[in-house]
Design a protein around this motif. Structure first.
Motif, PDB file in Angstrom:
ATOM      1  N   ALA A   1     -33.446  46.209  -7.699  1.00  0.00           N
ATOM      2  CA  ALA A   1     -32.119  46.538  -7.175  1.00  0.00           C
ATOM      3  C   ALA A   1     -32.021  46.374  -5.668  1.00  0.00           C
ATOM      4  CB  ALA A   1     -31.744  47.960  -7.582  1.00  0.00           C
ATOM      5  N   THR A   2     -33.036  46.810  -4.955  1.00  0.00           N
ATOM      6  CA  THR A   2     -32.973  46.732  -3.495  1.00  0.00           C
ATOM      7  C   THR A   2     -33.921  45.676  -2.925  1.00  0.00           C
ATOM      8  OG1 THR A   2     -34.672  48.447  -3.264  1.00  0.00           O
ATOM      9  CG2 THR A   2     -32.380  49.172  -3.346  1.00  0.00           C
ATOM     10  N   GLY A   3     -34.598  44.930  -3.779  1.00  0.00           N
ATOM     11  CA  GLY A   3     -35.551  43.942  -3.278  1.00  0.00           C
ATOM     12  C   GLY A   3     -36.719  44.627  -2.600  1.00  0.00           C
ATOM     13  N   ASN A   4     -37.135  44.091  -1.469  1.00  0.00           N
ATOM     14  CA  ASN A   4     -38.184  44.709  -0.650  1.00  0.00           C
ATOM     15  C   ASN A   4     -39.473  44.968  -1.437  1.00  0.00           C
ATOM     16  OD1 ASN A   4     -35.423  45.672   0.669  1.00  0.00           O
ATOM     17  ND2 ASN A   4     -37.000  45.618   2.253  1.00  0.00           N
TER      18      ASN A   4
ATOM     19  N   ASP B   1     -41.956  40.333   0.997  1.00  0.00           N
ATOM     20  CA  ASP B   1     -40.923  41.342   1.249  1.00  0.00           C
ATOM     21  C   ASP B   1     -39.958  40.753   2.270  1.00  0.00           C
ATOM     22  OD1 ASP B   1     -39.329  43.467   1.909  1.00  0.00           O
ATOM     23  OD2 ASP B   1     -40.964  44.871   2.296  1.00  0.00           O
ATOM     24  N   ASN B   2     -38.877  40.156   1.771  1.00  0.00           N
ATOM     25  CA  ASN B   2     -37.979  39.392   2.635  1.00  0.00           C
ATOM     26  C   ASN B   2     -36.832  40.214   3.204  1.00  0.00           C
ATOM     27  OD1 ASN B   2     -36.942  39.588  -0.019  1.00  0.00           O
ATOM     28  ND2 ASN B   2     -35.513  37.932   0.384  1.00  0.00           N
TER      29      ASN B   2
ATOM     30  N   ALA C   1     -34.156  27.625   1.457  1.00  0.00           N
ATOM     31  CA  ALA C   1     -33.540  27.130   0.221  1.00  0.00           C
ATOM     32  C   ALA C   1     -32.411  28.040  -0.252  1.00  0.00           C
ATOM     33  CB  ALA C   1     -34.603  27.010  -0.868  1.00  0.00           C
ATOM     34  N   GLY C   2     -32.135  29.121   0.467  1.00  0.00           N
ATOM     35  CA  GLY C   2     -31.038  30.019   0.110  1.00  0.00           C
ATOM     36  C   GLY C   2     -31.420  31.152  -0.820  1.00  0.00           C
ATOM     37  N   GLU C   3     -32.719  31.309  -1.134  1.00  0.00           N
ATOM     38  CA  GLU C   3     -33.158  32.356  -2.055  1.00  0.00           C
ATOM     39  C   GLU C   3     -33.262  33.701  -1.340  1.00  0.00           C
ATOM     40  OE1 GLU C   3     -33.569  34.377  -4.835  1.00  0.00           O
ATOM     41  OE2 GLU C   3     -33.973  32.337  -5.614  1.00  0.00           O
ATOM     42  N   ARG C   4     -32.528  34.718  -1.846  1.00  0.00           N
ATOM     43  CA  ARG C   4     -32.530  36.043  -1.240  1.00  0.00           C
ATOM     44  C   ARG C   4     -33.360  37.060  -2.011  1.00  0.00           C
ATOM     45  NH1 ARG C   4     -29.129  36.982   2.893  1.00  0.00           N
ATOM     46  NH2 ARG C   4     -27.581  35.368   3.368  1.00  0.00           N
ATOM     47  N   ARG C   5     -33.759  36.735  -3.222  1.00  0.00           N
ATOM     48  CA  ARG C   5     -34.587  37.651  -4.001  1.00  0.00           C
ATOM     49  C   ARG C   5     -36.023  37.631  -3.467  1.00  0.00           C
ATOM     50  NH1 ARG C   5     -33.208  35.078  -9.759  1.00  0.00           N
ATOM     51  NH2 ARG C   5     -33.366  33.249  -8.386  1.00  0.00           N
ATOM     52  N   PRO C   6     -36.788  38.716  -3.724  1.00  0.00           N
ATOM     53  CA  PRO C   6     -38.211  38.649  -3.383  1.00  0.00           C
ATOM     54  C   PRO C   6     -38.870  37.487  -4.125  1.00  0.00           C
ATOM     55  CG  PRO C   6     -37.561  40.878  -4.012  1.00  0.00           C
ATOM     56  CD  PRO C   6     -36.405  39.992  -4.344  1.00  0.00           C
ATOM     57  N   VAL C   7     -39.924  36.950  -3.544  1.00  0.00           N
ATOM     58  CA  VAL C   7     -40.630  35.809  -4.126  1.00  0.00           C
ATOM     59  C   VAL C   7     -42.110  36.156  -4.246  1.00  0.00           C
ATOM     60  CG1 VAL C   7     -41.319  33.395  -3.768  1.00  0.00           C
ATOM     61  CG2 VAL C   7     -38.976  34.119  -3.241  1.00  0.00           C
ATOM     62  N   ILE C   8     -42.718  35.728  -5.355  1.00  0.00           N
ATOM     63  CA  ILE C   8     -44.163  35.856  -5.542  1.00  0.00           C
ATOM     64  C   ILE C   8     -44.777  34.463  -5.525  1.00  0.00           C
ATOM     65  CG2 ILE C   8     -46.020  36.525  -7.125  1.00  0.00           C
ATOM     66  CD1 ILE C   8     -44.242  38.805  -8.073  1.00  0.00           C
ATOM     67  N   LEU C   9     -45.762  34.268  -4.640  1.00  0.00           N
ATOM     68  CA  LEU C   9     -46.507  33.018  -4.578  1.00  0.00           C
ATOM     69  C   LEU C   9     -47.769  33.159  -5.424  1.00  0.00           C
ATOM     70  CD1 LEU C   9     -46.412  32.353  -0.712  1.00  0.00           C
ATOM     71  CD2 LEU C   9     -44.753  31.609  -2.439  1.00  0.00           C
TER      72      LEU C   9
END
Length: 336
Positions: free
Chosen positions: A43-46, A307-308, A315-323
């Motif tokens: 819900a809040t990302g991070n 933690d963005n 690329a416009g991605e606002r969700r957290p990302v896992i590499l």
């Protein structure tokens, strides 16, 4: 008669030796990217902590939410997060100085997450552990019992601050690793200065491991990889820890690297870079700071959570990302 070196000659010789050592230094091995997938449903990302527990599932925590973990499920082109609620009891009395306590109380209503969970780890029995930066405390979520705060030794904070750690607001504890049997845990002090601390279970409470709680205290500054010459250096940091196959590993956000470290001294044994993956043009964020704050390792790969803070990458991605990064040839514990 032995000749005496002129001071300038000695200085020149020392500089030549340093230059020769730097010239021989090999660049870090780059870890190969296997996937870079956003996390939907937080819900809040991070995303600030990541662990794979005994049930085989990945779990994540957000530093903006005090009452839930997220179970992660792989899905097409993304990870899907499913919240699991819990109720944390009141934290133990804080031994932090008045200024640091007031600062976090003022910030909590504005950003959410009064407990500021910045680390997540599991033991072999499936018990989960959450690191609260604001309280300098660890919350245990047992597999079959209510949540409770660990009784960490009071000298932990005293020893850390005496060594120059945990002195600054929003630069306290940022990483947690738990030994598989749950008998020992490591904590990472984030920056200015950064450090590694360890405690050992003693019945229902904990004591400093070895000769003291502080294994490593380290200052210093460096530039980010790929920054242009002349860019201002920033403080070295630790942002996550992981325990794998009897070894301790640190995530170092500024330098975009993972390091294997001696679990008794904190000394770096070998490091690998993930700069090429994290700083690829399409995955860059418009910030001078790194985003990597969560780490989990197994035999085949490393998973790094970004933690963005809701910011979009190129690329416009606002969700957290896992590499997801492939383990090095020879494995994490190989060579050196």
């Amino acid at each position: 008669m032995r000749q005496r070196w002129h001071p300038l000659a000695r200085l020149l010789a020392a500089l030549l030796l340093v230059g020769s050592a730097l010239a021989r230094a090999e660049p870090l091995e780059e870890l190969a990217l296997q996937a870079a997938l956003p996390v939907d449903g937080m819900a809040t990302g991070n995303l600030s902590g990541l662990a794979r527990c005994g049930d085989g599932a990945f779990w994540a925590v957000s530093d903006r939410e005090d009452d839930r973990l997220y179970r992660l499920q792989p899905a097409a082109q993304q990870w899907q997060a499913e919240a699991q609620a819990f109720v944390a009891p009141p934290p133990p009395p804080s031994a932090l100085p008045w200024g640091l306590r007031v600062g976090k109380r003022l910030l909590a209503p504005l950003r959410g997450g009064a407990l500021d969970f910045e680390g997540l780890s599991c033991d072999a029995l499936g018990n989960r552990y959450l690191l609260s930066e604001s309280e300098v405390a660890v919350l245990a979520l047992p597999a079959a019992a209510p949540p409770h705060w660990l009784a960490l030794p009071p000298q932990l904070l005293r020893q850390a601050r005496a060594r120059g750690l945990l002195l600054h607001f929003n630069a306290l504890l940022e990483g947690l690793a738990v030994q598989s049997d749950g008998q020992r845990l490591w904590l990472a002090a984030e920056r200015e200065s950064r450090g590694l601390l360890a405690v050992q279970r003693s019945g229902e409470s904990w004591r400093c491991a070895g000769n003291g709680c502080v294994l490593l205290a380290q200052g210093g500054r460096a530039q980010r990889p790929l920054d242009s010459p002349g860019s201002p250096p920033q403080a070295l940091d630790f942002t996550a820890l992981s325990w794998h196959a009897g070894r301790l590993y640190s995530l170092e956000r500024l330098q975009h690297r993972i390091c294997r470290r001696d679990p008794h001294s904190g000394a770096a044994q070998r490091c690998w870079s993930f700069a090429a993956a994290a700083l690829a043009p399409e995955r860059r964020y418009d910030t001078p700071y790194g985003m990597a704050e969560a780490l989990w390792l197994d035999d085949g790969a490393a998973w790094i959570g970004l933690d963005n803070n809701g910011a979009a990458n190129a690329a416009g991605e606002r969700r957290p990302v896992i590499l997801q990064l492939a383990a090095p040839a020879g494995g994490w514990n190989g060579r050196g």
